[in-house]
Write a protein that holds these residues in place. Structure first.
Motif, PDB file in Angstrom:
ATOM      1  N   ARG A  12      -4.062  -1.352   4.043  1.00 57.23           N
ATOM      2  CA  ARG A  12      -4.572  -0.008   3.735  1.00 57.23           C
ATOM      3  C   ARG A  12      -4.762   0.805   4.997  1.00 57.23           C
ATOM      4  O   ARG A  12      -4.373   1.975   5.064  1.00 57.23           O
ATOM      5  N   LEU A  69      -5.608  -9.430  -9.643  1.00 53.71           N
ATOM      6  CA  LEU A  69      -5.512  -8.934 -11.014  1.00 53.71           C
ATOM      7  C   LEU A  69      -4.123  -8.382 -11.287  1.00 53.71           C
ATOM      8  O   LEU A  69      -3.500  -8.693 -12.315  1.00 53.71           O
ATOM      9  N   ASP A  70      -3.605  -7.568 -10.362  1.00 58.03           N
ATOM     10  CA  ASP A  70      -2.281  -6.980 -10.560  1.00 58.03           C
ATOM     11  C   ASP A  70      -1.185  -8.043 -10.540  1.00 58.03           C
ATOM     12  O   ASP A  70      -0.188  -7.931 -11.254  1.00 58.03           O
ATOM     13  N   VAL A 109     -12.685  -6.518  -2.180  1.00 51.89           N
ATOM     14  CA  VAL A 109     -12.402  -5.605  -3.294  1.00 51.89           C
ATOM     15  C   VAL A 109     -10.896  -5.488  -3.506  1.00 51.89           C
ATOM     16  O   VAL A 109     -10.401  -5.523  -4.641  1.00 51.89           O
ATOM     17  N   LEU A 110     -10.153  -5.374  -2.417  1.00 53.55           N
ATOM     18  CA  LEU A 110      -8.700  -5.255  -2.501  1.00 53.55           C
ATOM     19  C   LEU A 110      -8.052  -6.578  -2.897  1.00 53.55           C
ATOM     20  O   LEU A 110      -7.055  -6.590  -3.638  1.00 53.55           O
ATOM     21  N   TRP A 111      -8.590  -7.702  -2.420  1.00 54.55           N
ATOM     22  CA  TRP A 111      -8.082  -9.011  -2.848  1.00 54.55           C
ATOM     23  C   TRP A 111      -8.211  -9.158  -4.360  1.00 54.55           C
ATOM     24  O   TRP A 111      -7.284  -9.653  -5.028  1.00 54.55           O
ATOM     25  N   ASP A 112      -9.362  -8.748  -4.902  1.00 50.74           N
ATOM     26  CA  ASP A 112      -9.573  -8.883  -6.346  1.00 50.74           C
ATOM     27  C   ASP A 112      -8.585  -8.020  -7.126  1.00 50.74           C
ATOM     28  O   ASP A 112      -8.052  -8.440  -8.165  1.00 50.74           O
ATOM     29  N   ARG A 113      -8.336  -6.819  -6.620  1.00 46.19           N
ATOM     30  CA  ARG A 113      -7.370  -5.944  -7.287  1.00 46.19           C
ATOM     31  C   ARG A 113      -5.970  -6.538  -7.210  1.00 46.19           C
ATOM     32  O   ARG A 113      -5.204  -6.514  -8.189  1.00 46.19           O
ATOM     33  N   LEU A 114      -5.618  -7.083  -6.048  1.00 44.26           N
ATOM     34  CA  LEU A 114      -4.303  -7.706  -5.874  1.00 44.26           C
ATOM     35  C   LEU A 114      -4.124  -8.878  -6.827  1.00 44.26           C
ATOM     36  O   LEU A 114      -3.086  -9.013  -7.484  1.00 44.26           O
ATOM     37  N   GLN A 125       0.817  -1.201   0.000  1.00 46.91           N
ATOM     38  CA  GLN A 125       0.000   0.000   0.000  1.00 46.91           C
ATOM     39  C   GLN A 125       0.856   1.260   0.000  1.00 46.91           C
ATOM     40  O   GLN A 125       0.598   2.205  -0.758  1.00 46.91           O
ATOM     41  N   SER A 175       2.634   1.685  -3.378  1.00 44.08           N
ATOM     42  CA  SER A 175       1.672   2.020  -4.430  1.00 44.08           C
ATOM     43  C   SER A 175       1.294   3.492  -4.394  1.00 44.08           C
ATOM     44  O   SER A 175       0.852   4.050  -5.409  1.00 44.08           O
TER      45      SER A 175
END
Length: 386
Positions: free
Chosen positions: A360, A77-78, A70-75, A22, A25
Motif C-alpha cells: 500500500r 478473505l479475498d 487489517v490488510l492481511w485479513d482482507r487479503l 494494490q 486493485s
C-alpha cells in the motif's frame, strides 16, 4: 516489438506482489516482471514459515503491524485461504527487554503476559527460559509462498499481467517514462516503475537511471546468505512433556547469540521447529553471489544453542536451508521515489509481516496518492522531492 504498461513492478516476492495487488486493485494498468517465478526458491519470499509478531521496542513498528493485519485479513478473505496461522510468540533473553516490549503492547491494547522464567518454564518446558518472558498470543506464522501467489492471483484477476523469466538488466529514461532491458535483450516501456528486487537490488542500483544525488543518499544495503535448521520435536504434539503447550514462535536475545524459531510448516514436513541465528550468515555482494551451502560453523553454533536452550527438540537437524537477508544499517525499510521510479526494499529480516502494508505504501508513493513514513525516504528527503 516493445510492450508497454503504465506501471511496471519488478520482482514478485512479497513486497512486489503486494504492490502489484494494490495498484491493480485501484484500477491501474500493471505488469509484474519476475526473473524466475513468484516466491522463487532463491529469493527472500519462498516457503511456508515467516514470523508474524507485534512485539517491537519501537512503537512505530507495533502500530504498523496492527495496520498490516487489517490488510492481511482482507487479503485472506479475498483469496479464500488462511495466510497466518496463530501460534503465539515468546520473547526473552538478557538483551530482548521483555518488560519494554510489554509496555509497548500495553499502550496499544494488544493482549499479552509478562511471565517469570519459572512460570514460563512450567507453561513451555520445552524451552529453557532464564529471564522474564513476554507472551502475546496473537502472533503466528505467515505462509509466505501462499501469500505471494494469492496477491499475484488477485492482481491478475484485477487486470494485471505477470511475465515470468524476465530478468531485469537495466533501466533507461525514455522521455517522461522508462525503458527496461532484460538480460536476454527484451525491452519493456513503462510510465512508472517500482523496483522490488530483494537481494538483487545492490547489483541493480547502478543501472536504474537514478540521479547521482539520489543514489548517493540511499542507505547502505548489504546482503547476507542466512541459514536455517529444522529440529524434530521430541514428541508428536510439539511439546516436551505431557500437558505442555504447543510450540510458539520465539525470539531470544542472549549475551552470546540472537536466535529465533518458529514451527517449520510444510517446509520440512510439519515435523519440527525452524531455528536460526539472526544475521548469522556470510555477507555476499548480492543475491547472485549465493551458493546455497550451509556454513558448518554456523550449524555447529545453532546445534549447540538448541542443545542448551531448547530441550524439547532433538538437537540434530533433520533439514537445513539457506535464505537471503537484505539489510539496512538501522533495520528500517527503504521505500523511496525519484521522478517516476520507486525503489522498495523491506529489509533486515523483519519485512514479511508488513507485506500488504508495504504494498500500500509503495502504491501510494508510485501513484502520488499518498506518502510513506519519512524514515523510509532518506534519499529523497536529503536530495530530491517528488
Amino acid at each position: 516489438m516493445t510492450e508497454a504498461s503504465d506501471y511496471v513492478v519488478v520482482g514478485a516476492g512479497l513486497a512486489g506482489a503486494a504492490t502489484a495487488w494494490q495498484l491493480a486493485s485501484r484500477g491501474h494498468q500493471v505488469t509484474l516482471l519476475e526473473r524466475d517465478i513468484p516466491a522463487a526458491h532463491d529469493g527472500s519470499s519462498h516457503g511456508s514459515a515467516r514470523i508474524f509478531r507485534y512485539a517491537y521496542p519501537d512503537p512505530f513498528y507495533t502500530q504498523a503491524v496492527l495496520d498490516s493485519k487489517v490488510l492481511w485479513d482482507r487479503l485472506a478473505l479475498d483469496a479464500g485461504t488462511e495466510l497466518i496461522t496463530p501460534f503465539g510468540a515468546v520473547d526473552h533473553g538478557s538483551r530482548r527487554q521483555p518488560d519494554l516490549l510489554a509496555k509497548v503492547l500495553a499502550d496499544v491494547g494488544i493482549d499479552h503476559e509478562l511471565l517469570s522464567a519459572a512460570d514460563a518454564r512450567k507453561r513451555w518446558p520445552q524451552i529453557a527460559f532464564d529471564t522474564e518472558v513476554l507472551w502475546h498470543p496473537a502472533a503466528g506464522v505467515i505462509d509466505a509462498e501462499t501469500a505471494v501467489n494469492a496477491m499475484v492471483s488477485l492482481a491478475v484477476r484485477k487486470g494485471a499481467r505477470l511475465l515470468t523469466g524476465w530478468h531485469l538488466e537495466s533501466i533507461e529514461r525514455d522521455g517522461t517514462g522508462y525503458r527496461l532491458f532484460s538480460s536476454t535483450g527484451e525491452t519493456f516501456d513503462a510510465g512508472h516503475v517500482v523496483v522490488s528486487a530483494g537481494g538483487w537490488l545492490p547489483e541493480l542500483l547502478g543501472s536504474l537511471s537514478l540521479p547521482a544525488g539520489f543514489l548517493a543518499a540511499l542507505p547502505a544495503i548489504t546482503v547476507r546468505q542466512e541459514q536455517a535448521f529444522h529440529f524434530r520435536y521430541r514428541d508428536h504434539d510439539g511439546g516436551a512433556a505431557p500437558g505442555a503447550g504447543p510450540w510458539p514462535t520465539f525470539i531470544h536475545k542472549a549475551a552470546d547469540i540472537q536466535a529465533y524459531g518458529l514451527p517449520g510448516g510444510r517446509d520440512a514436513g510439519f515435523a519440527g521447529q525452524k531455528v536460526a541465528e539472526y544475521n548469522g550468515g556470510r555477507l555476499i555482494p548480492s543475491a547472485a553471489g549465493q551458493t546455497g551451502r550451509v556454513d558448518p560453523a554456523n550449524r555447529a553454533q545453532v546445534v549447540d544453542y538448541v542443545r542448551r536452550c531448547l530441550p524439547g527438540l532433538d538437537p540434530e537437524p533433520y533439514a537445513e536451508t539457506t535464505c537471503l537477508f537484505t539489510n539496512t544499517p538501522n533495520e528500517d525499510f527503504l521505500i523511496d521515489r525519484v521522478d517516476n521510479l520507486t525503489v522498495v526494499s523491506p529489509c533486515s529480516g523483519h519485512g514479511a509481516k508488513f507485506a500488504p502494508l508495504i504494498g500500500r505504501w509503495a502504491a501510494d508513493l508510485a501513484t502520488g496518492s499518498g506518502n510513506v513514513p519519512d524514515r523510509f525516504r532518506s534519499a529523497s528527503s536529503t536530495a530530491f522531492t517528488t
